[in-house]
Design an enzyme around this catalytic site. Structure first.
Site, short mmCIF file in Angstrom:
data_model
loop_
_atom_site.label_atom_id
_atom_site.label_comp_id
_atom_site.label_asym_id
_atom_site.label_seq_id
_atom_site.Cartn_x
_atom_site.Cartn_y
_atom_site.Cartn_z
CB ALA A 89 -0.92 -0.01 1.21
CD GLU A 108 6.06 -1.57 -8.84
OE1 GLU A 108 4.92 -1.07 -9.02
OE2 GLU A 108 6.81 -1.22 -7.90
#
Length: 386
Positions: free
Chosen positions: A123, A241
Site C-alpha cells: 500500500a 517491478e
C-alpha cells in the site's frame, strides 16, 4: 532464441495444466464477483507456484531465476487469466520480506505466503500521492514498543484479499520528506479496515480497494528494516517491478496480436478475407516486427536482471516501450475486429480495457520519460559509439 532450462520447460507445462484445471474455468465467475477466490492462492501454493525464490526452510524452491516468473506471466496471459495476478504476491511484494525482513519476520510470515494461506499486498498510493511517493500523508508516531499508524490508501491491488499489507507511512516528526517506514499490517489489527472494492474500467476480477488506518497499533517487530529508510527500500524494488510489468505487457500484446490475426483470417468483407487486404497485412506486419524486436530487448533485460545488472533507467525505458507497444497492438486489434471489437464477449475487448492502466501504473509513461531524460543528460551517459 529464448533460453529456458529443462526444469523451467517442465514447470511451464505443470503451471499450464494448473491454470486450465483450477483457474481458467472460473474466470467469468470471478469477473462477475469482482474478486478471485482466495482458494486459488492456496491451490497454487500447494503446487509450488508461489514465492519460488523462497528458501526451502520456508517451503519454497530457493531458485531466484526471474525466468520462472516470466513463465508464470506468459502462461497466465495465454490462458486469459490475467486478472489473477500471482506475480504481485510472489515477486512484487514478497521480496520486501526477503530483502529487508529480519530472520524472525521471515520465519513468521514467509511460510504462509509460500503456501498461499496468507495473501500479500503493498500500500503506497494515496488520493493525493501517486507517482510522487514523497507526498504521502499516512503517518506513524513512535509510542515506544509500537508505532501508531494513521492515514488511508487507495487503488490497492489485492486490497480485499490481502492478509498482510506492507504499508508505507511517514514518521510524524521527521523533517525529511523521504523519511518513511514500511510496516507489516496484518488482517484483524484493530483500526485497520477496508473500504470499497473499487469498480474499474478493466481488470474487473482483480480486487482493488481503499484501505483505512485509524490509530492502528503496529508492533515494532512488524517494521521492515530501518523505519527511516522505507522510501529507499521502495526505490530498490522499482527495477524488478517495472520488469514484471513489461513482461506482462508483452504477454498481453502477443495474445492480442494472435487474436486479431485469427479473426481477420476468418472474417470476410467485400467478398474476401480481411487478411487478404493490403491494409490489414501492412498493419499486422508492422506490429509483428515491433513485437519481435521488443521481445528480444525484453529477454535481454531479463538476463541482465538475473545477473544483477539491470539499471533503473534501463527498466524505465523497457517499461515505456513495452506499455506503449501493448497499447498500439490492442488498439489496432479492436479496429481490425470492427464492431465486434467493442463487444465484451470478444476477448480483444477485454484485453483493450485491461491494458489501459499499464501506461499509468508502476510509473506513468511521462514519468518514465523523465527518468530516461535525466539519464541521457547525466555524467553517466555513455554514447553507443563511444
Amino acid at each position: 532464441m529464448r533460453h529456458f532450462t529443462d526444469e523451467q520447460v517442465s514447470f511451464r507445462s505443470s503451471f499450464r495444466r494448473f491454470l486450465e484445471r483450477e483457474v481458467a474455468p472460473n474466470m467469468e465467475s470471478y469477473r462477475h464477483d469482482g474478486i478471485v477466490d482466495r482458494e486459488v492462492y492456496r491451490k497454487a501454493g500447494e503446487n509450488g507456484f508461489l514465492l519460488i525464490w523462497a528458501d526451502e526452510d520456508f517451503g519454497g524452491v530457493g531458485d531466484s531465476d526471474f525466468r520462472y516468473e516470466q513463465i508464470i506471466m506468459e502462461e497466465v496471459a495465454r490462458a486469459d487469466c490475467g486478472e489473477w495476478f500471482p506475480t504481485l504476491h510472489s515477486r512484487m511484494v514478497g521480496p520486501y520480506l526477503k530483502r529487508f525482513g529480519s530472520p524472525e519476520q521471515q520465519k513468521r510470515f514467509l511460510p504462509k505466503c509460500v503456501s498461499g494461506e496468507s495473501i500479500l499486498a503493498i500500500a503506497m498510493t494515496e488520493p493525493d500521492a501517486g507517482s510522487d511517493l514523497s507526498g504521502i500523508r499516512s503517518t506513524i508516531d513512535d509510542k515506544g514498543d509500537h508505532f501508531l499508524l494513521n492515514g488511508s490508501k487507495i487503488y490497492i491491488s489485492n486490497g480485499i484479499n490481502a492478509d498482510l499489507v506492507i504499508v508505507a507511512a511517514k514518521l510524524g516528526d521527521a523533517d525529511d520528506r523521504h523519511s518513511m517506514a514500511l510496516l507489516c499490517v496484518e488482517r484483524g489489527m484493530e483500526g485497520f479496515r477496508r473500504g470499497r472494492n473499487l469498480e474499474k474500467m478493466g481488470l474487473v476480477a482483480q480486487d482493488t480497494a481503499e484501505l483505512f488506518f485509524d490509530n492502528v497499533k503496529v508492533p515494532k517487530e512488524n517494521v521492515l528494516g530501518d523505519p527511516t529508510k522505507g522510501f529507499h527500500y521502495l526505490m530498490q524494488g522499482l527495477v524488478e517491478e517495472r520488469l514484471i510489468g513489461s513482461v506482462s505487457y508483452m504477454c498481453n500484446a502477443h495474445r492480442a496480436f494472435d487474436l486479431t490475426r485469427n479473426y481477420v483470417m476468418d472474417r470476410k468483407a467485400f467478398g474476401k478475407r480481411i487478411a487478404d487486404m493490403q491494409n490489414t497485412q501492412f498493419k499486422l506486419a508492422e506490429l509483428h516486427a515491433q513485437l519481435q524486436a521488443v521481445q528480444c530487448y525484453l529477454d535481454n533485460c531479463v538476463a541482465k536482471h538475473n545477473a544483477g545488472e539491470l539499471s533503473p533507467p534501463e527498466a524505465a525505458a523497457l517499461k515505456l516501450v513495452t506499455s506503449e507497444l501493448e497499447w498500439r497492438v490492442v488498439d489496432e486489434g479492436v479496429q481490425l475486429h470492427g464492431g465486434a471489437g467493442y463487444m465484451r464477449e470478444f476477448e480483444i475487448c477485454r484485453r483493450f480495457t485491461d491494458a489501459r492502466i499499464n501506461r499509468i501504473l508502476a510509473g506513468s509513461s511521462e514519468i518514465m520519460k523523465l527518468i530516461i531524460g535525466r539519464d541521457i543528460f547525466s555524467e553517466n551517459y555513455k554514447p553507443f559509439l563511444a
